[in-house]
Scaffold this motif. Structure first.
Motif, PDB file in Angstrom:
ATOM      1  N   LEU A   1       0.825  -1.207   0.000  1.00  0.00           N
ATOM      2  CA  LEU A   1       0.000   0.000   0.000  1.00  0.00           C
ATOM      3  C   LEU A   1       0.860   1.258   0.000  1.00  0.00           C
ATOM      4  O   LEU A   1       0.470   2.283  -0.547  1.00  0.00           O
ATOM      5  N   ILE A   2       2.023   1.183   0.596  1.00  0.00           N
ATOM      6  CA  ILE A   2       2.918   2.340   0.666  1.00  0.00           C
ATOM      7  C   ILE A   2       3.623   2.564  -0.670  1.00  0.00           C
ATOM      8  O   ILE A   2       3.651   3.666  -1.197  1.00  0.00           O
ATOM      9  N   PHE A   3       4.201   1.494  -1.227  1.00  0.00           N
ATOM     10  CA  PHE A   3       5.040   1.637  -2.414  1.00  0.00           C
ATOM     11  C   PHE A   3       4.276   1.597  -3.733  1.00  0.00           C
ATOM     12  O   PHE A   3       4.824   1.944  -4.771  1.00  0.00           O
ATOM     13  N   HIS A   4       3.024   1.158  -3.704  1.00  0.00           N
ATOM     14  CA  HIS A   4       2.225   1.081  -4.930  1.00  0.00           C
ATOM     15  C   HIS A   4       0.912   1.828  -4.757  1.00  0.00           C
ATOM     16  O   HIS A   4      -0.143   1.355  -5.155  1.00  0.00           O
ATOM     17  N   VAL A   5       0.999   3.007  -4.170  1.00  0.00           N
ATOM     18  CA  VAL A   5      -0.205   3.771  -3.845  1.00  0.00           C
ATOM     19  C   VAL A   5      -1.013   4.102  -5.097  1.00  0.00           C
ATOM     20  O   VAL A   5      -2.250   4.099  -5.053  1.00  0.00           O
ATOM     21  N   ASP A   6      -0.348   4.347  -6.219  1.00  0.00           N
ATOM     22  CA  ASP A   6      -1.078   4.659  -7.451  1.00  0.00           C
ATOM     23  C   ASP A   6      -1.902   3.469  -7.930  1.00  0.00           C
ATOM     24  O   ASP A   6      -3.056   3.618  -8.334  1.00  0.00           O
ATOM     25  N   LYS A   7      -1.339   2.288  -7.842  1.00  0.00           N
ATOM     26  CA  LYS A   7      -2.062   1.085  -8.257  1.00  0.00           C
ATOM     27  C   LYS A   7      -3.228   0.792  -7.308  1.00  0.00           C
ATOM     28  O   LYS A   7      -4.305   0.389  -7.747  1.00  0.00           O
ATOM     29  N   VAL A   8      -3.010   1.013  -6.020  1.00  0.00           N
ATOM     30  CA  VAL A   8      -4.075   0.797  -5.030  1.00  0.00           C
ATOM     31  C   VAL A   8      -5.234   1.752  -5.288  1.00  0.00           C
ATOM     32  O   VAL A   8      -6.406   1.360  -5.267  1.00  0.00           O
ATOM     33  N   HIS A   9      -4.920   3.012  -5.583  1.00  0.00           N
ATOM     34  CA  HIS A   9      -5.973   3.984  -5.895  1.00  0.00           C
ATOM     35  C   HIS A   9      -6.687   3.614  -7.197  1.00  0.00           C
ATOM     36  O   HIS A   9      -7.893   3.823  -7.322  1.00  0.00           O
ATOM     37  N   TYR A  10      -5.945   3.068  -8.154  1.00  0.00           N
ATOM     38  CA  TYR A  10      -6.575   2.639  -9.404  1.00  0.00           C
ATOM     39  C   TYR A  10      -7.572   1.508  -9.133  1.00  0.00           C
ATOM     40  O   TYR A  10      -8.696   1.524  -9.641  1.00  0.00           O
ATOM     41  N   ILE A  11      -7.165   0.537  -8.332  1.00  0.00           N
ATOM     42  CA  ILE A  11      -8.059  -0.576  -7.976  1.00  0.00           C
ATOM     43  C   ILE A  11      -9.285  -0.043  -7.255  1.00  0.00           C
ATOM     44  O   ILE A  11     -10.419  -0.441  -7.543  1.00  0.00           O
ATOM     45  N   LEU A  12      -9.073   0.880  -6.330  1.00  0.00           N
ATOM     46  CA  LEU A  12     -10.186   1.469  -5.586  1.00  0.00           C
ATOM     47  C   LEU A  12     -11.130   2.232  -6.510  1.00  0.00           C
ATOM     48  O   LEU A  12     -12.349   2.163  -6.365  1.00  0.00           O
ATOM     49  N   SER A  13     -10.568   2.922  -7.507  1.00  0.00           N
ATOM     50  CA  SER A  13     -11.426   3.670  -8.432  1.00  0.00           C
ATOM     51  C   SER A  13     -12.204   2.740  -9.362  1.00  0.00           C
ATOM     52  O   SER A  13     -13.240   3.123  -9.889  1.00  0.00           O
TER      53      SER A  13
ATOM     54  N   SER B   1     -13.160 -10.498 -10.930  1.00  0.00           N
ATOM     55  CA  SER B   1     -12.511 -10.825 -12.202  1.00  0.00           C
ATOM     56  C   SER B   1     -12.582  -9.650 -13.177  1.00  0.00           C
ATOM     57  O   SER B   1     -11.635  -9.417 -13.937  1.00  0.00           O
ATOM     58  N   GLU B   2     -13.664  -8.881 -13.151  1.00  0.00           N
ATOM     59  CA  GLU B   2     -13.756  -7.677 -13.987  1.00  0.00           C
ATOM     60  C   GLU B   2     -12.721  -6.633 -13.563  1.00  0.00           C
ATOM     61  O   GLU B   2     -12.081  -6.005 -14.398  1.00  0.00           O
ATOM     62  N   ILE B   3     -12.588  -6.462 -12.266  1.00  0.00           N
ATOM     63  CA  ILE B   3     -11.617  -5.493 -11.744  1.00  0.00           C
ATOM     64  C   ILE B   3     -10.204  -5.916 -12.123  1.00  0.00           C
ATOM     65  O   ILE B   3      -9.396  -5.101 -12.584  1.00  0.00           O
ATOM     66  N   LEU B   4      -9.904  -7.203 -11.976  1.00  0.00           N
ATOM     67  CA  LEU B   4      -8.574  -7.706 -12.319  1.00  0.00           C
ATOM     68  C   LEU B   4      -8.299  -7.570 -13.816  1.00  0.00           C
ATOM     69  O   LEU B   4      -7.168  -7.274 -14.217  1.00  0.00           O
ATOM     70  N   THR B   5      -9.322  -7.739 -14.644  1.00  0.00           N
ATOM     71  CA  THR B   5      -9.161  -7.542 -16.084  1.00  0.00           C
ATOM     72  C   THR B   5      -8.769  -6.105 -16.375  1.00  0.00           C
ATOM     73  O   THR B   5      -7.864  -5.843 -17.179  1.00  0.00           O
ATOM     74  N   ARG B   6      -9.426  -5.160 -15.730  1.00  0.00           N
ATOM     75  CA  ARG B   6      -9.115  -3.734 -15.934  1.00  0.00           C
ATOM     76  C   ARG B   6      -7.703  -3.413 -15.446  1.00  0.00           C
ATOM     77  O   ARG B   6      -6.986  -2.625 -16.070  1.00  0.00           O
ATOM     78  N   VAL B   7      -7.312  -4.005 -14.333  1.00  0.00           N
ATOM     79  CA  VAL B   7      -5.959  -3.776 -13.798  1.00  0.00           C
ATOM     80  C   VAL B   7      -4.919  -4.332 -14.768  1.00  0.00           C
ATOM     81  O   VAL B   7      -3.898  -3.683 -15.034  1.00  0.00           O
ATOM     82  N   ASP B   8      -5.167  -5.523 -15.335  1.00  0.00           N
ATOM     83  CA  ASP B   8      -4.245  -6.105 -16.307  1.00  0.00           C
ATOM     84  C   ASP B   8      -4.137  -5.228 -17.553  1.00  0.00           C
ATOM     85  O   ASP B   8      -3.039  -5.032 -18.092  1.00  0.00           O
ATOM     86  N   GLU B   9      -5.277  -4.690 -18.003  1.00  0.00           N
ATOM     87  CA  GLU B   9      -5.259  -3.789 -19.155  1.00  0.00           C
ATOM     88  C   GLU B   9      -4.434  -2.536 -18.850  1.00  0.00           C
ATOM     89  O   GLU B   9      -3.666  -2.077 -19.693  1.00  0.00           O
ATOM     90  N   GLN B  10      -4.594  -2.016 -17.660  1.00  0.00           N
ATOM     91  CA  GLN B  10      -3.826  -0.829 -17.252  1.00  0.00           C
ATOM     92  C   GLN B  10      -2.329  -1.151 -17.201  1.00  0.00           C
ATOM     93  O   GLN B  10      -1.506  -0.344 -17.648  1.00  0.00           O
ATOM     94  N   ASN B  11      -1.976  -2.311 -16.690  1.00  0.00           N
ATOM     95  CA  ASN B  11      -0.566  -2.712 -16.633  1.00  0.00           C
ATOM     96  C   ASN B  11       0.029  -2.827 -18.033  1.00  0.00           C
ATOM     97  O   ASN B  11       1.172  -2.419 -18.264  1.00  0.00           O
ATOM     98  N   LYS B  12      -0.744  -3.377 -18.988  1.00  0.00           N
ATOM     99  CA  LYS B  12      -0.262  -3.480 -20.372  1.00  0.00           C
ATOM    100  C   LYS B  12      -0.035  -2.100 -20.970  1.00  0.00           C
ATOM    101  O   LYS B  12       0.966  -1.870 -21.647  1.00  0.00           O
ATOM    102  N   LEU B  13      -0.959  -1.173 -20.708  1.00  0.00           N
ATOM    103  CA  LEU B  13      -0.789   0.192 -21.207  1.00  0.00           C
ATOM    104  C   LEU B  13       0.456   0.850 -20.629  1.00  0.00           C
ATOM    105  O   LEU B  13       1.201   1.531 -21.332  1.00  0.00           O
ATOM    106  N   GLU B  14       0.684   0.648 -19.341  1.00  0.00           N
ATOM    107  CA  GLU B  14       1.864   1.227 -18.698  1.00  0.00           C
ATOM    108  C   GLU B  14       3.143   0.664 -19.298  1.00  0.00           C
ATOM    109  O   GLU B  14       4.110   1.391 -19.501  1.00  0.00           O
TER     110      GLU B  14
END
Length: 190
Positions: A109-121, A135-148
């Motif tokens: 939570l400390i070192f990946h605050v941006d990713k945590v906020h993305y998951i929360l959003s 599974s929908e949330i994880l799909t969106r997170v995976d898509e975001q990781n690919k974009l990054e």
């Protein structure tokens, strides 16, 4: 409506705060402290719902929380929200974090605050629940990781080009070019 989402450790140190209602920063800190004192003094075998503190809205609001290892996940909600629905939402949030970070801990939570906020959003926005399907949330997170990763590749392209040019050692290559012998000007007839 969700008024605030707070995550703090066993010592009351905030690790994530998301307020969906505007409060001045000093009042936000007071709310975190008051919420920590209300939640931390409760026994582990009692109900996970309690009335909100005086700063967050009193009896009109509820604090719904879960305590996992060293972290408290607290959702401050109004009376229109279902307590069991919010507990389920907390569970989805924690399980999603756990899948993304492979056994989530406080340091994630400390070192990946941006990713945590993305998951929360992806979970809720503006105090309203958007998605509860992990599974929908994880799909969106995976898509975001690919974009990054794609953006990281594009942003490093100029650096790779410069390093390639340096490796080519162009000044030495120019010196190494063999030119044919040209006849001297004295031997030419006009």
């Amino acid at each position: 409506m969700i008024k605030a989402i707070l995550v703090f450790n066993n010592h009351g140190k905030a690790r994530l705060t998301k307020f969906y209602v505007h409060y001045p920063e000093d009042l936000q800190q007071q709310i975190v402290r008051e919420t920590y004192h209300l939640v931390s003094k409760r026994d582990d075998n009692v109900c996970n719902f309690l009335e909100g503190g005086t700063l967050i809205g009193g009896a009109d609001y509820k604090l719904i929380y879960r305590h996992y290892a060293t972290l408290y996940f607290v959702f401050c909600v109004d009376s229109s929200e279902s307590e069991l629905g919010i507990l389920d939402l907390i569970q989805v949030f924690v399980e999603t974090l756990d899948k993304c970070f492979e056994n989530v801990c406080e340091l994630d939570l400390i070192f990946h605050v941006d990713k945590v906020h993305y998951i929360l959003s992806e979970l809720c926005m503006g105090g309203m629940v958007l998605e509860t399907n992990m599974s929908e949330i994880l799909t969106r997170v995976d898509e975001q990781n690919k974009l990054e990763k794609q953006e990281a590749g594009i942003s490093t392209a100029p650096q790779r080009a410069v390093s390639t040019l340096k490796e080519m050692n162009i000044p030495q290559r120019i010196k190494d070019i063999k030119l044919p012998d040209l006849p001297s000007i004295g031997n030419l007839k006009f």
